[in-house]
Design a protein around this motif. Sequence first.
Motif, PDB file in Angstrom:
ATOM      1  N   LEU A 129       6.568  -0.447   3.596  1.00 21.21           N
ATOM      2  CA  LEU A 129       6.314   0.986   3.753  1.00 21.21           C
ATOM      3  C   LEU A 129       6.521   1.768   2.453  1.00 21.21           C
ATOM      4  CD1 LEU A 129       7.797   1.654   7.301  1.00 21.21           C
ATOM      5  CD2 LEU A 129       5.456   1.063   6.647  1.00 21.21           C
ATOM      6  N   ARG A 130       6.795   1.070   1.365  1.00 25.14           N
ATOM      7  CA  ARG A 130       6.780   1.759   0.067  1.00 25.14           C
ATOM      8  C   ARG A 130       5.344   2.071  -0.334  1.00 25.14           C
ATOM      9  NH1 ARG A 130      10.486  -2.522  -3.075  1.00 25.14           N
ATOM     10  NH2 ARG A 130       9.042  -3.852  -1.914  1.00 25.14           N
ATOM     11  N   ASP A 131       4.418   1.398   0.298  1.00 26.65           N
ATOM     12  CA  ASP A 131       2.989   1.656   0.107  1.00 26.65           C
ATOM     13  C   ASP A 131       2.571   2.691   1.159  1.00 26.65           C
ATOM     14  OD1 ASP A 131       0.227   1.660   0.068  1.00 26.65           O
ATOM     15  OD2 ASP A 131       0.030  -0.521  -0.130  1.00 26.65           O
ATOM     16  N   LEU A 132       2.511   3.958   0.765  1.00 25.50           N
ATOM     17  CA  LEU A 132       2.210   5.029   1.709  1.00 25.50           C
ATOM     18  C   LEU A 132       0.798   4.918   2.279  1.00 25.50           C
ATOM     19  CD1 LEU A 132       3.872   8.093  -0.070  1.00 25.50           C
ATOM     20  CD2 LEU A 132       4.744   6.781   1.866  1.00 25.50           C
ATOM     21  N   ASN A 133      -0.124   4.415   1.493  1.00 30.21           N
ATOM     22  CA  ASN A 133      -1.491   4.237   1.994  1.00 30.21           C
ATOM     23  C   ASN A 133      -1.526   3.208   3.115  1.00 30.21           C
ATOM     24  OD1 ASN A 133      -2.666   6.088   0.217  1.00 30.21           O
ATOM     25  ND2 ASN A 133      -2.851   4.548  -1.402  1.00 30.21           N
TER      26      ASN A 133
END
Length: 408
Positions: free
Chosen positions: A148-152
């Motif tokens: 979830l560090r990848d917001l996309n």
Amino acid sequence: MSDKKMPLTGFSSLAIHAGHTTDPNYAHLTPIYASSTYVFDEAEQGMRRFSGEEKGYIYSRWGNPTISESEEKIAALESFGVTNHAGNPLELKAILHSSGMAALSTLLISNLKSGDKILTHFSLYGGTQDLVERILPPLGIEAIIADLRDLNKAAELMKADSSIKMLYLETPANPTLNCVDIEALTNLAKQYNLIVACDNTFATPYLQQPFKYGVDYVFHSTTKFLNGHGTAIGGVLIGRDIEKMNTHVTKVHRLLGGNSNPFDAFLLTMGMKTLEVRMDRHCHNAMEVANFLEQHPAISKVNYLGLHSHPDYKTGAKQMRHPGAMLSFEMKDGLEAAKKCIDNLQMCIRAVSLGTCDTLLCHPASMTHFSVPKEKRELYGITDGLIRMSVGIENVQDILTDLDQALQ
């Protein structure tokens, strides 16, 4: 003596005084109310209390004066300086539990039903991961785990699946110290009407206040930094929807039976009084230790949010007062080197758990995360050579000396 109370403007003042009411016998500290039940003046009073018309204690599984002080103190610390949408001081409700896992169970069962899904991320506490992957699926509740560090990616998952009802965050995460952006993820989740819950155990409300960013629930294992001395197991669930917390969530909590007890609550209250001063020392020591370990030839990697080398350094700095007291490090020579390091300790303690005054080291792959399959552990960064460290408040030079000789 005046009944008026001056507003408390400092975190430590709240940690010491919040939640305390004058004891009928004028004891300085709230006593340990070692009573399973409470008497009524008359039958009508009992009826009024059961119906909710009159406040008062009935049965200690439902509430207890010693437990109430801990609950109100934690709620005050999590809401310190935080305002609601109207700009008024945020009001929260806390429910103390017998353990962190009991509090987590209340959170999940009171908010999810069969057919719902929970979205969470890599590198969760082993007990949490076991609960969402082994206990919830037979109940018809599925976990979706992603970075979830990848917001996309997070947005893509939320948009694609309307069965996702809760976003569950643990930041900093155990034991890699991965850090996710609470504000950005909460804002995203609210676009899809998701409930947002955050495990704040590693940070404590002194270092991080998730309610500031709009989350619905905060969860702690109070066993750790809130208690601070390793003397009692406990957990707490704090919510911003006071009505729901007082009704449905309270009902689930009482029926599941994961209530705390007066003695453990008393120990927790005593521990929280020194939270600020302890955390300042924990964090100072951890920074020194992290810098030392990063330069050590036996170590290939250090996970600590205070180091610029940590990939989530900026996220941690954005939402935390200090980088915290937890770190982990990777031995170049893997499992055998990790075992030797732990075995060689002379002052620091070989033990699981964290948040105590003394420094604790453990081996996550074979201890806290032993039930997580090896391929998943390694995907999450929990390798056989990883050691987790809860940095204590001892003299920092003694911690460094012990580590130096243990790593030889």
